[in-house]
Design a protein around this motif. Structure first.
Motif, PDB file in Angstrom:
ATOM      1  N   ILE A 225       0.846  -1.178   0.000  1.00 45.43           N
ATOM      2  CA  ILE A 225       0.000   0.000   0.000  1.00 45.43           C
ATOM      3  C   ILE A 225       0.889   1.237   0.000  1.00 45.43           C
ATOM      4  CG2 ILE A 225      -1.812  -1.249   1.214  1.00 45.43           C
ATOM      5  CD1 ILE A 225      -1.037   0.241   3.751  1.00 45.43           C
ATOM      6  N   SER A 226       0.294   2.398  -0.284  1.00 41.44           N
ATOM      7  CA  SER A 226       1.060   3.633  -0.423  1.00 41.44           C
ATOM      8  C   SER A 226       0.374   4.752   0.336  1.00 41.44           C
ATOM      9  CB  SER A 226       1.185   4.016  -1.900  1.00 41.44           C
ATOM     10  OG  SER A 226       1.748   2.967  -2.663  1.00 41.44           O
ATOM     11  N   THR A 227       1.182   5.725   0.791  1.00 39.82           N
ATOM     12  CA  THR A 227       0.617   6.896   1.446  1.00 39.82           C
ATOM     13  C   THR A 227       1.203   8.164   0.824  1.00 39.82           C
ATOM     14  OG1 THR A 227       2.325   6.887   3.177  1.00 39.82           O
ATOM     15  CG2 THR A 227       0.264   5.726   3.655  1.00 39.82           C
ATOM     16  N   SER A 228       0.459   9.248   0.954  1.00 39.92           N
ATOM     17  CA  SER A 228       0.898  10.575   0.548  1.00 39.92           C
ATOM     18  C   SER A 228       0.229  11.559   1.496  1.00 39.92           C
ATOM     19  CB  SER A 228       0.483  10.856  -0.897  1.00 39.92           C
ATOM     20  OG  SER A 228      -0.901  11.150  -0.970  1.00 39.92           O
ATOM     21  N   PRO A 229       0.583  12.835   1.446  1.00 35.48           N
ATOM     22  CA  PRO A 229      -0.138  13.800   2.279  1.00 35.48           C
ATOM     23  C   PRO A 229      -1.630  13.833   1.989  1.00 35.48           C
ATOM     24  CG  PRO A 229       1.931  14.748   1.538  1.00 35.48           C
ATOM     25  CD  PRO A 229       1.776  13.445   0.814  1.00 35.48           C
ATOM     26  N   ALA A 230      -2.051  13.288   0.839  1.00 37.33           N
ATOM     27  CA  ALA A 230      -3.479  13.278   0.479  1.00 37.33           C
ATOM     28  C   ALA A 230      -4.240  12.113   1.084  1.00 37.33           C
ATOM     29  CB  ALA A 230      -3.627  13.247  -1.041  1.00 37.33           C
ATOM     30  N   GLY A 231      -3.549  11.041   1.486  1.00 32.13           N
ATOM     31  CA  GLY A 231      -4.243   9.884   2.025  1.00 32.13           C
ATOM     32  C   GLY A 231      -3.483   8.604   1.794  1.00 32.13           C
ATOM     33  N   THR A 232      -4.188   7.484   1.964  1.00 30.71           N
ATOM     34  CA  THR A 232      -3.617   6.151   1.812  1.00 30.71           C
ATOM     35  C   THR A 232      -4.286   5.449   0.642  1.00 30.71           C
ATOM     36  OG1 THR A 232      -3.115   5.959   4.165  1.00 30.71           O
ATOM     37  CG2 THR A 232      -3.317   3.904   2.928  1.00 30.71           C
ATOM     38  N   SER A 233      -3.498   4.865  -0.243  1.00 31.00           N
ATOM     39  CA  SER A 233      -4.027   4.196  -1.429  1.00 31.00           C
ATOM     40  C   SER A 233      -3.818   2.692  -1.317  1.00 31.00           C
ATOM     41  CB  SER A 233      -3.354   4.730  -2.695  1.00 31.00           C
ATOM     42  OG  SER A 233      -3.979   4.209  -3.849  1.00 31.00           O
ATOM     43  N   GLY A 275      -1.481  -6.176 -10.410  1.00 29.71           N
ATOM     44  CA  GLY A 275      -0.255  -6.514  -9.707  1.00 29.71           C
ATOM     45  C   GLY A 275       0.428  -5.283  -9.133  1.00 29.71           C
ATOM     46  N   SER A 276      -0.253  -4.140  -9.208  1.00 31.23           N
ATOM     47  CA  SER A 276       0.369  -2.868  -8.843  1.00 31.23           C
ATOM     48  C   SER A 276       0.230  -2.547  -7.364  1.00 31.23           C
ATOM     49  CB  SER A 276      -0.270  -1.715  -9.618  1.00 31.23           C
ATOM     50  OG  SER A 276      -0.172  -1.881 -11.006  1.00 31.23           O
ATOM     51  N   THR A 277       1.323  -2.133  -6.745  1.00 29.99           N
ATOM     52  CA  THR A 277       1.237  -1.281  -5.571  1.00 29.99           C
ATOM     53  C   THR A 277       0.928   0.115  -6.107  1.00 29.99           C
ATOM     54  OG1 THR A 277       2.815  -2.567  -4.268  1.00 29.99           O
ATOM     55  CG2 THR A 277       2.546  -0.240  -3.688  1.00 29.99           C
ATOM     56  N   PRO A 278      -0.103   0.806  -5.609  1.00 34.57           N
ATOM     57  CA  PRO A 278      -0.475   2.107  -6.182  1.00 34.57           C
ATOM     58  C   PRO A 278       0.690   3.093  -6.131  1.00 34.57           C
ATOM     59  CG  PRO A 278      -2.175   1.318  -4.684  1.00 34.57           C
ATOM     60  CD  PRO A 278      -1.003   0.412  -4.510  1.00 34.57           C
ATOM     61  N   THR A 279       0.820   3.885  -7.175  1.00 38.93           N
ATOM     62  CA  THR A 279       1.922   4.836  -7.323  1.00 38.93           C
ATOM     63  C   THR A 279       1.394   6.266  -7.291  1.00 38.93           C
ATOM     64  OG1 THR A 279       3.235   3.293  -8.646  1.00 38.93           O
ATOM     65  CG2 THR A 279       3.739   5.639  -8.876  1.00 38.93           C
ATOM     66  N   TYR A 280       1.803   7.027  -6.282  1.00 37.80           N
ATOM     67  CA  TYR A 280       1.503   8.459  -6.233  1.00 37.80           C
ATOM     68  C   TYR A 280       2.572   9.219  -7.030  1.00 37.80           C
ATOM     69  CZ  TYR A 280      -2.014   8.164  -2.470  1.00 37.80           C
ATOM     70  OH  TYR A 280      -3.150   7.911  -1.720  1.00 37.80           O
ATOM     71  N   PHE A 281       2.136  10.205  -7.806  1.00 36.60           N
ATOM     72  CA  PHE A 281       3.081  11.033  -8.557  1.00 36.60           C
ATOM     73  C   PHE A 281       2.359  12.301  -9.009  1.00 36.60           C
ATOM     74  CE2 PHE A 281       0.646   9.010 -11.810  1.00 36.60           C
ATOM     75  CZ  PHE A 281       0.758   9.781 -12.958  1.00 36.60           C
ATOM     76  N   GLY A 282       3.095  13.212  -9.624  1.00 39.18           N
ATOM     77  CA  GLY A 282       2.480  14.421 -10.152  1.00 39.18           C
ATOM     78  C   GLY A 282       3.489  15.502 -10.441  1.00 39.18           C
ATOM     79  N   PRO A 283       3.166  16.433 -11.337  1.00 37.92           N
ATOM     80  CA  PRO A 283       4.113  17.456 -11.773  1.00 37.92           C
ATOM     81  C   PRO A 283       4.227  18.661 -10.847  1.00 37.92           C
ATOM     82  CG  PRO A 283       2.080  17.686 -12.998  1.00 37.92           C
ATOM     83  CD  PRO A 283       1.922  16.457 -12.137  1.00 37.92           C
ATOM     84  N   THR A 284       3.330  18.791  -9.885  1.00 33.63           N
ATOM     85  CA  THR A 284       3.348  19.968  -9.016  1.00 33.63           C
ATOM     86  C   THR A 284       3.712  19.602  -7.581  1.00 33.63           C
ATOM     87  OG1 THR A 284       1.677  21.040 -10.399  1.00 33.63           O
ATOM     88  CG2 THR A 284       2.051  21.961  -8.206  1.00 33.63           C
ATOM     89  N   SER A 285       2.876  18.799  -6.936  1.00 33.05           N
ATOM     90  CA  SER A 285       3.144  18.404  -5.554  1.00 33.05           C
ATOM     91  C   SER A 285       3.886  17.088  -5.457  1.00 33.05           C
ATOM     92  CB  SER A 285       1.827  18.282  -4.783  1.00 33.05           C
ATOM     93  OG  SER A 285       1.054  17.200  -5.298  1.00 33.05           O
ATOM     94  N   GLY A 286       3.866  16.304  -6.526  1.00 33.28           N
ATOM     95  CA  GLY A 286       4.446  14.964  -6.487  1.00 33.28           C
ATOM     96  C   GLY A 286       3.454  13.906  -6.071  1.00 33.28           C
ATOM     97  N   TYR A 287       2.164  14.318  -5.839  1.00 37.64           N
ATOM     98  CA  TYR A 287       1.160  13.312  -5.464  1.00 37.64           C
ATOM     99  C   TYR A 287      -0.248  13.700  -5.910  1.00 37.64           C
ATOM    100  CZ  TYR A 287       0.532  16.491  -1.438  1.00 37.64           C
ATOM    101  OH  TYR A 287       0.310  17.592  -0.637  1.00 37.64           O
ATOM    102  N   GLU A 288      -0.371  14.493  -6.972  1.00 47.06           N
ATOM    103  CA  GLU A 288      -1.708  14.836  -7.472  1.00 47.06           C
ATOM    104  C   GLU A 288      -2.457  13.629  -8.031  1.00 47.06           C
ATOM    105  OE1 GLU A 288       0.736  18.010  -9.629  1.00 47.06           O
ATOM    106  OE2 GLU A 288       1.255  16.476  -8.147  1.00 47.06           O
ATOM    107  N   TYR A 289      -1.687  12.643  -8.506  1.00 47.12           N
ATOM    108  CA  TYR A 289      -2.276  11.488  -9.178  1.00 47.12           C
ATOM    109  C   TYR A 289      -1.857  10.193  -8.486  1.00 47.12           C
ATOM    110  CZ  TYR A 289      -2.451  15.075 -12.842  1.00 47.12           C
ATOM    111  OH  TYR A 289      -2.654  16.240 -13.544  1.00 47.12           O
ATOM    112  N   VAL A 290      -2.657   9.157  -8.737  1.00 47.98           N
ATOM    113  CA  VAL A 290      -2.296   7.817  -8.290  1.00 47.98           C
ATOM    114  C   VAL A 290      -2.596   6.865  -9.443  1.00 47.98           C
ATOM    115  CG1 VAL A 290      -4.565   7.400  -7.200  1.00 47.98           C
ATOM    116  CG2 VAL A 290      -2.555   6.085  -6.459  1.00 47.98           C
ATOM    117  N   ALA A 291      -1.697   5.904  -9.672  1.00 46.68           N
ATOM    118  CA  ALA A 291      -1.788   5.048 -10.852  1.00 46.68           C
ATOM    119  C   ALA A 291      -1.659   3.579 -10.484  1.00 46.68           C
ATOM    120  CB  ALA A 291      -0.701   5.411 -11.863  1.00 46.68           C
ATOM    121  N   ILE A 292      -2.369   2.742 -11.258  1.00 44.25           N
ATOM    122  CA  ILE A 292      -2.186   1.295 -11.234  1.00 44.25           C
ATOM    123  C   ILE A 292      -2.307   0.791 -12.671  1.00 44.25           C
ATOM    124  CG2 ILE A 292      -3.097   0.955  -8.892  1.00 44.25           C
ATOM    125  CD1 ILE A 292      -5.694  -0.117 -10.221  1.00 44.25           C
TER     126      ILE A 292
END
Length: 482
Positions: A225-233, A275-292
């Motif tokens: 699982i993954s976490t960011s300042p936005a929450g837990t995925s 098969g994905s552990t969710p991936t947080y990323f983004g061009p501004t904060s680094g966590y605007e998006y989450v991908a699988i």
């Protein structure tokens, strides 16, 4: 770049992140990364996927496209989790070949010689599920945090040559009998989030109190699982979730999005579903998006969602050359996502209850795809046929993708090679043969890029260290190619 300069560049990148400024200027080509989680160990080396958001990107420079040497740490164990603390010592969570016991190993990667047995110290943990010996993290006191087969959250501390249980939280009241934790990571308030194979998602606060929520019956969690300042995925075998804590500290589901899980488990995957552990990323904060990556039957898709609303940003077919399946977490950094195929990978064992693969087997063709987000959604940048046999990592410090490639047909005589890949084109910048055959199978496990610029890769029998300028003790065998 000489090794000492690479190490200085790594330290500069980490300092820029730690101080909260200069990130964009320090990493003009790739980034930004999300802010460091204050409850984790060093940035880039405290989790299997590099950070709390599982970006599989690191601010540390790797060996680069230079000649390298290789050192072997024979541990008689498969080592999927290889981490490094602020003291420079490596802490690895491995599963022993004999007995299948989760075992913590302590390694000094700077030592001039490999000790007898491969590690300075080792500590066995109680055996649980197959994945129970996989996921762990280093906290901000350099302690390995894992949940063992007795459903106890252990913090394992170390000295220079000793491992010991520093603290324990009993989670047996929160996790049902027969269930086991498959993934865990801290949030930005210091709570430790966890998810179990049976679909229990929980949070443990600083006082050791666990509170949980269950996903619908039939859904399992078979990745971390993954976490960011936005929450837990959390990605289950049916849907992608984002969660946060209610006022009383109980986990609550903020949004849920189903995906196409296909009609059965595929060869080269360990469960039926993503098969994905969710991936947080983004061009501004680094966590605007989450991908699988989903598990659609004929062609899998990269799915990108907004973290704040769960709105789908884009859905795009990937792995056109590699076959419809990925057991790996995608790399996510800035506007770019990289996906590696594992379809047909010859895993020697799958978790209990995984179900039959359909078809029963398939050739491991390999393949990687880069996708970039744009104003209209996203588009494919490149798609190649590299047979990655490990979780690829991107260094934002040196601008290289690092992985291990598998040579052969999937049999016992297959060889392996350390590969440096150009993330702009998907072509190989340098390829270096690794010692051994399937005794050194990297089994789609994640590597560690250390603060010293070395690449440590777990195999089914131990760890290989790839270092520039002949830092590995077994000599170098590099060759350029594309």
């Amino acid at each position: 770049m000489p090794k000492t300069l690479r190490a200085l560049a790594s330290l500069a990148a980490v300092s820029a992140i730690t101080l909260g400024g200069g990130l964009a200027s320090a990493q003009p080509a790739w980034g930004p990364l999300a802010p460091p989680n204050p409850f984790l160990g060093p940035t880039g080396t405290a989790t299997m996927h590099g950070d709390a958001g599982s970006s599989d990107a690191t601010p540390l420079a790797g060996p680069g496209a230079e000649a390298v040497g290789v050192t072997s740490y024979p541990l008689l164990a498969a080592c999927p989790t290889v981490l490094q603390g602020s003291d420079g010592l490596v802490v690895a969570l491995c599963t022993s070949v004999l007995g299948q016991d989760p075992t913590v190993h302590l390694i000094d990667p700077a030592a001039p010689a490999v000790p007898v047995g491969g590690s300075l110290a080792q500590l066995k943990l109680a055996k649980g599920s197959l994945l129970g010996g996989v996921y762990a993290f280093l906290d901000n006191q350099n302690r390995l945090v894992a949940v063992d087969g007795e459903r106890k959250l252990r913090r394992v501390g170390h000295t220079n040559n000793t491992l010991f249980i520093d603290s324990t939280v009993d989670l047996s009241g929160a996790i049902p009998d027969g269930d086991a934790v498959t993934g865990l990571t801290p949030d930005w308030q210091g709570n430790v989030w966890f998810a179990t194979g049976g679909g229990v998602i929980g949070s443990v606060d600083a006082a050791g109190v666990a509170r949980t929520v269950a996903v619908p019956a039939g859904e399992q969690v078979q990745n971390s699982i993954s976490t960011s300042p936005a929450g837990t995925s959390v990605a289950t075998t049916h849907a992608l979730y984002q969660l946060s804590l209610a006022a009383d500290g109980t986990p609550k589901i903020d949004w849920r999005r189903t995906y196409d899980r296909g009609s059965a488990r595929k060869p080269g995957q360990l469960s039926w579903g993503t098969g994905s552990t969710p991936t947080y990323f983004g061009p501004t904060s680094g966590y605007e998006y989450v991908a699988i990556v989903d598990s659609a039957d004929t062609r899998v898709n990269l799915l990108v969602h907004r973290t704040d609303t769960g709105q789908e940003v884009c859905k795009i077919p990937v792995l056109g050359s590699g076959g419809p399946g990925s057991e790996n977490s995608p790399i996510g950094v800035g506007n770019s996502v990289f996906v590696a195929s594992t379809y047909g990978y010859p895993y020697p064992k799958v978790p209990e209850g995984a179900g039959p693969a359909v078809p029963a087997s398939a050739p491991f063709t390999g393949g990687m795809t880069r996708v970039d987000l744009d104003g209209a959604g996203c588009h494919q940048v490149w798609d190649n046929t590299l047979r990655s046999s490990a979780v690829p990592h991107l260094s934002t410090a040196d601008g290289h993708l690092y992985t291990v490639l598998r040579d052969g047909t999937g049999g016992p005589l297959d060889g392996y090679a350390f590969a440096v890949v150009d993330p702009n084109t998907g072509s190989i910048l340098r390829r270096t043969g690794l010692p051994g055959t399937t005794a050194n199978d990297t089994l789609q496990m994640s590597a560690l890029i250390t603060a010293q610029g070395d690449y440590l890769q777990g195999t089914i029998t131990g760890i290989l260290k790839v270092g520039a300028n002949g830092s590995g003790s077994l000599g170098s065998s590099g060759s350029s190619g594309s």
